[in-house]
Every structure is written in structure tokens, then in C-alpha cells.
Design a protein around this motif. Structure first.
Motif, mmCIF file in Angstrom:
data_model
loop_
_atom_site.group_PDB
_atom_site.id
_atom_site.type_symbol
_atom_site.label_atom_id
_atom_site.label_comp_id
_atom_site.label_asym_id
_atom_site.label_seq_id
_atom_site.Cartn_x
_atom_site.Cartn_y
_atom_site.Cartn_z
ATOM 1 N N LEU A 1 0.636 -1.110 -0.026
ATOM 2 C CA LEU A 1 -0.033 -0.016 0.035
ATOM 3 C C LEU A 1 0.883 1.276 0.161
ATOM 4 O O LEU A 1 0.618 2.091 -0.762
ATOM 5 N N ASN A 2 1.760 1.267 0.906
ATOM 6 C CA ASN A 2 2.778 2.432 0.957
ATOM 7 C C ASN A 2 3.362 2.735 -0.152
ATOM 8 O O ASN A 2 3.691 3.844 -0.891
ATOM 9 N N ALA A 3 4.077 1.404 -1.176
ATOM 10 C CA ALA A 3 4.584 1.587 -2.305
ATOM 11 C C ALA A 3 3.448 2.241 -3.453
ATOM 12 O O ALA A 3 3.904 2.827 -4.370
ATOM 13 N N ALA A 4 2.442 1.705 -3.500
ATOM 14 C CA ALA A 4 1.391 2.084 -4.533
ATOM 15 C C ALA A 4 1.027 3.569 -4.254
ATOM 16 O O ALA A 4 0.868 4.425 -5.013
ATOM 17 N N ILE A 5 0.868 4.129 -3.026
ATOM 18 C CA ILE A 5 0.896 5.455 -2.670
ATOM 19 C C ILE A 5 2.009 6.380 -3.281
ATOM 20 O O ILE A 5 1.754 7.446 -3.939
ATOM 21 N N GLY A 6 3.098 5.833 -2.991
ATOM 22 C CA GLY A 6 4.295 6.575 -3.499
ATOM 23 C C GLY A 6 4.250 6.468 -5.184
ATOM 24 O O GLY A 6 4.854 7.427 -5.782
ATOM 25 N N ALA A 7 3.798 5.403 -5.475
ATOM 26 C CA ALA A 7 3.732 5.185 -7.050
ATOM 27 C C ALA A 7 2.723 6.370 -7.780
ATOM 28 O O ALA A 7 2.875 7.048 -8.767
ATOM 29 N N GLY B 1 1.587 11.345 -10.377
ATOM 30 C CA GLY B 1 1.064 12.728 -10.151
ATOM 31 C C GLY B 1 1.982 13.991 -10.267
ATOM 32 O O GLY B 1 1.815 14.826 -10.839
ATOM 33 N N LEU B 2 3.154 13.705 -9.666
ATOM 34 C CA LEU B 2 4.373 14.773 -9.566
ATOM 35 C C LEU B 2 5.353 14.620 -11.005
ATOM 36 O O LEU B 2 6.377 15.256 -10.936
ATOM 37 N N SER B 3 4.803 13.908 -12.011
ATOM 38 C CA SER B 3 5.779 13.741 -13.002
ATOM 39 C C SER B 3 6.366 15.195 -13.745
ATOM 40 O O SER B 3 7.516 15.018 -14.310
ATOM 41 N N PHE B 4 5.762 16.178 -13.418
ATOM 42 C CA PHE B 4 6.033 17.375 -14.113
ATOM 43 C C PHE B 4 7.275 17.865 -13.522
ATOM 44 O O PHE B 4 7.614 18.967 -14.003
ATOM 45 N N ILE C 1 12.130 10.417 -7.081
ATOM 46 C CA ILE C 1 12.669 10.707 -5.784
ATOM 47 C C ILE C 1 11.486 11.077 -4.785
ATOM 48 O O ILE C 1 11.512 10.503 -3.463
ATOM 49 N N LEU C 2 10.630 11.731 -5.190
ATOM 50 C CA LEU C 2 9.439 12.209 -4.260
ATOM 51 C C LEU C 2 8.679 11.315 -3.988
ATOM 52 O O LEU C 2 8.362 11.107 -2.729
ATOM 53 N N GLY C 3 8.171 10.492 -4.987
ATOM 54 C CA GLY C 3 7.200 9.191 -4.608
ATOM 55 C C GLY C 3 8.118 8.032 -3.741
ATOM 56 O O GLY C 3 7.285 7.690 -2.844
ATOM 57 N N GLY C 4 9.349 8.036 -4.052
ATOM 58 C CA GLY C 4 9.841 6.976 -3.118
ATOM 59 C C GLY C 4 10.160 7.248 -1.705
ATOM 60 O O GLY C 4 10.042 6.757 -0.764
ATOM 61 N N ALA C 5 10.517 8.741 -1.510
ATOM 62 C CA ALA C 5 10.574 9.419 -0.163
ATOM 63 C C ALA C 5 9.325 9.310 0.369
ATOM 64 O O ALA C 5 9.193 8.806 1.684
ATOM 65 N N LEU C 6 8.018 9.429 -0.136
ATOM 66 C CA LEU C 6 6.891 9.409 0.404
ATOM 67 C C LEU C 6 6.467 8.233 0.897
ATOM 68 O O LEU C 6 6.094 7.909 1.987
ATOM 69 N N ILE D 1 6.259 0.108 -9.697
ATOM 70 C CA ILE D 1 4.827 0.287 -9.656
ATOM 71 C C ILE D 1 4.300 1.179 -10.415
ATOM 72 O O ILE D 1 3.740 1.251 -11.603
ATOM 73 N N ALA D 2 5.189 2.417 -10.650
ATOM 74 C CA ALA D 2 4.902 3.642 -11.230
ATOM 75 C C ALA D 2 5.479 3.262 -12.559
ATOM 76 O O ALA D 2 4.938 3.811 -13.532
ATOM 77 N N SER D 3 6.084 2.418 -12.955
ATOM 78 C CA SER D 3 6.658 2.118 -14.200
ATOM 79 C C SER D 3 5.634 1.118 -15.044
ATOM 80 O O SER D 3 5.900 1.008 -16.470
#
Length: 116
Positions: free
Chosen positions: A8-14, A19-22, A28-33, A55-57
Motif C-alpha cells: 500500500l505504501n509503495a502504491a501511494i508512492g507510485a 502525479g508529480l511527473s511534471f 525521488i519524491l514518490g520513493g521518499a513518500l 509500480i510507477a513504471s
């Protein structure tokens, strides 16, 4: 929000990564979250950050399948194979980039959680 569910934490980070791809540093931000939510040791942050990047990939995998389908309808089999291999190489680099930066973000997220 502190949960013990790594997936779940990994999915939230993904989701944060996508969402922050711009921003350009979204892995880095997703992994940190994800690691911040996970807590634990540095190895835990590294693992959940890398999982978040993987997961983000996944949306990229859908594009690859579509691209391979388009390349395979070419008239020449050599062009189709070469195009498919080139596309797979590009995707491998992109996935590696995302996973590596997400793992780095995971280490940063654990550091922030433990030190601040």
C-alpha cells in the motif's frame, strides 16, 4: 498516516510519482513518500522506494505492448525486430532510472522520518 502494509505504501508512492511527473524529480519524491509512510531502517526504505518505482513504471509497460504491436505490423521483419528491440532498450533504461531514483528517494524518506 503510518501503515504497516508495504504494498500500500509503495502504491501511494507510485501514485505520487505519476502525479508529480511534471517536476522532473518525481521518482525521488514518490520513493521518499513511500518510505516515510513505511518507516523502519534504511534497507526498508530502499526496498519500498524501489517497489514504488517499479509500480510507477507499469503504465510504461502498457505503452511498450502498444508500441510492439505497432512495430510488428511493418512489412519487413528485420525492421519490426529492430524497432521492437530498440523500444525495449529504451524502456529498460527508463524503468531503471525510475526504480533507482525511487530507491534513492526511499533512503531520503527514511532519513527524514528518523531524523526530523
Amino acid at each position: 498516516m503510518n501503515t504497516d502494509n508495504t504494498l500500500l505504501n509503495a502504491a501511494i508512492g507510485a501514485v505520487a510519482t505519476i502525479g508529480l511527473s511534471f517536476t522532473g524529480i518525481s521518482p525521488i519524491l514518490g520513493g521518499a513518500l513511500a518510505a516515510y509512510l513505511e518507516g523502519g531502517e534504511t534497507g526498508d526504505g530502499l526496498r519500498v522506494g524501489a517497489l514504488s518505482g517499479l509500480i510507477a513504471s507499469l503504465p510504461l509497460a502498457a505503452v511498450v505492448v502498444l508500441g510492439l504491436a505497432v512495430f510488428s505490423f511493418g512489412g519487413d521483419i528485420g525492421v519490426a525486430i529492430g524497432g521492437g528491440l530498440l523500444l525495449l532498450a529504451i524502456v529498460a533504461v527508463a524503468v531503471g532510472y525510475t526504480v533507482a531514483l525511487s530507491a534513492l528517494g526511499g533512503v531520503i524518506g527514511i532519513y527524514v522520518k528518523n531524523e526530523l
